[in-house]
Design an enzyme around this catalytic site. Structure first.
Site, mmCIF file in Angstrom:
data_model
loop_
_atom_site.group_PDB
_atom_site.id
_atom_site.type_symbol
_atom_site.label_atom_id
_atom_site.label_comp_id
_atom_site.label_asym_id
_atom_site.label_seq_id
_atom_site.Cartn_x
_atom_site.Cartn_y
_atom_site.Cartn_z
ATOM 1 N N CYS A 134 0.825 -1.202 0.000
ATOM 2 C CA CYS A 134 0.000 0.000 0.000
ATOM 3 C C CYS A 134 0.867 1.263 0.000
ATOM 4 O O CYS A 134 1.370 1.678 1.041
ATOM 5 C CB CYS A 134 -0.918 -0.013 1.219
ATOM 6 S SG CYS A 134 -1.874 1.488 1.391
ATOM 7 N N CYS A 137 -0.350 4.132 2.219
ATOM 8 C CA CYS A 137 -0.129 3.955 3.663
ATOM 9 C C CYS A 137 1.341 4.188 4.011
ATOM 10 O O CYS A 137 1.647 4.782 5.043
ATOM 11 C CB CYS A 137 -0.491 2.542 4.108
ATOM 12 S SG CYS A 137 -1.979 1.887 3.373
ATOM 13 N N ASP A 138 2.256 3.702 3.188
ATOM 14 C CA ASP A 138 3.657 3.610 3.608
ATOM 15 C C ASP A 138 4.642 4.463 2.815
ATOM 16 O O ASP A 138 5.809 4.571 3.200
ATOM 17 C CB ASP A 138 4.105 2.135 3.527
ATOM 18 C CG ASP A 138 3.236 1.240 4.398
ATOM 19 O OD1 ASP A 138 2.807 1.709 5.467
ATOM 20 O OD2 ASP A 138 2.982 0.093 4.006
#
Ligand code: NDP
Length: 309
Positions: A134, A137-138
């Protein structure tokens, strides 16, 4: 014993939330069981530019939030939890969330799909330590660092473009000598000065440990089988998805990839009163808008089914 609901909707992505809006407006007071990833895959997407009605685009989380508020406005209720058993043999149907049991005359399945991984030895160890599925997200963890994206579809292109905001360089590794992604996405990737493409290579090993994080990977050429080491600080998988249907094994009809089978031009499954919409039954289009469309279909079919029974 809790009340029997008219409709339970499993999943809270665009399919489940659209089904909730329509069911709620039909006074069916649906219960939405949100599942382990509330909001579904859209919550891990950045800008959505192709959802009609948003000429300037909208972020995935904002789009989901709007859909949820709309569903709540008309009387949908939401619970969080993981359904670990479904019983569709008797009506009302029952769904078990650990100790808790919920019953309903109609179940609409909108459990979506989950990111695939490669099954490499160090995956579990390094997931969250430089390895990710993701970018949204990261990505921000890898500012001015070397990033590698695996995959050649629209997701890989989208993730690579997004990751250029952070990485010093983003290399996209494809197992074939061509992209699967749409032309417009491929062009954007090819035109981007920070992105490089590596064709015809498989990622066969991950380098690093939890202390160092990802330090690189081993790529194997698909023709010569020659192996090379590639140095990087992060690897993002973008190689497609697996439908979330394990719960319905031996209960509902699925295709060979695990996608639920619905009747043509319908969201009906092989069990009367159980409907499926969104990515859990669609391996072709897999768009937020098609998921929402089938969510609407499921709600209308549910309403008609209840009226007829
Ligand atoms: P896709 O199935 O379209 O693409 C998966 C990619 O991963 C392919 O390039 C595939 O290679 C590669 N791949 C699969 N398994 C492996 C493996 N074991 N090793 C290496 N590479 C592998 O999935 P996406 O998630 O990209 O897209 C899913 C759907 O969502 C598509 O319909 C897409 O159009 C849509 N989408 C649209 C977006 C948009 O319009 N903005 C954004 C994101 C997705 P190969 O080609 O060789 O099979």
């Amino acid at each position: 014993m809790s009340e029997t609901h008219q409709v339970i909707i499993l999943g809270s992505g665009p399919a489940g939330l659209t089904a909730a809006v329509y069911c709620a407006r039909a006074s069916l007071s649906p219960l939405v069981i949100e599942g382990p990833e509330p909001g579904g895959q859209l919550t891990t997407t950045t800008d959505v530019e192709n959802y009609p009605g948003f000429s300037k685009g909208i972020t995935g989380p904002d789009l989901i939030q709007e859909m949820r508020l709309q569903a709540e406005r008309f009387g949908s209720t939401f619970v969080r939890g993981l359904v670990n058993k479904a019983d569709f043999n008797t009506t009302p149907f029952s769904l078990h969330l650990g100790e808790r049991q919920e019953k309903a005359h109609i179940v609409i399945i909108a459990t979506g799909a989950t990111a695939k991984t490669l099954g490499l030895a160090k995956e579990k160890e390094l997931m969250g330590f430089g390895l990710s599925t993701c970018a949204t997200c990261d990505g921000a963890f890898f500012k001015d660092q070397e990033i590698v994206v695996i995959g050649g579809g629209d997701s890989a292109c989208e993730e690579a473009l997004f990751l250029t905001k952070f990485g010093s360089r983003v290399r996209v590794v494809l197992r074939r000598d061509q992209f699967r992604a749409s032309k417009i996405m491929v062009q954007r990737v090819l035109d981007h000065p920070k992105i490089e493409i590596i064709f015809s290579k498989n990622l066969v090993d991950l380098l690093g440990d939890r202390k160092t994080g990802i330090t690189g990977g081993i790529l194997e050429d698909t023709k010569s089988h020659e192996k090379i080491e590639i140095e990087c600080n992060a690897i993002f998988y973008a190689i497609g998805h697996q439908p979330n249907t394990a719960l319905f094994k031996d209960i509902l009809e699925m295709d060979e990839n695990g996608y639920l089978i619905t009747q043509p031009n319908s969201t009906r499954t092989n069990v009367p009163g159980v409907f499926a919409c969104g990515d859990v039954q669609d391996h072709v289009f897999r768009q937020a808008i098609t998921a929402a469309g089938t969510g609407c279909m499921a709600a209308i079919e549910a309403e008609r089914y209840l009226a007829g029974h």
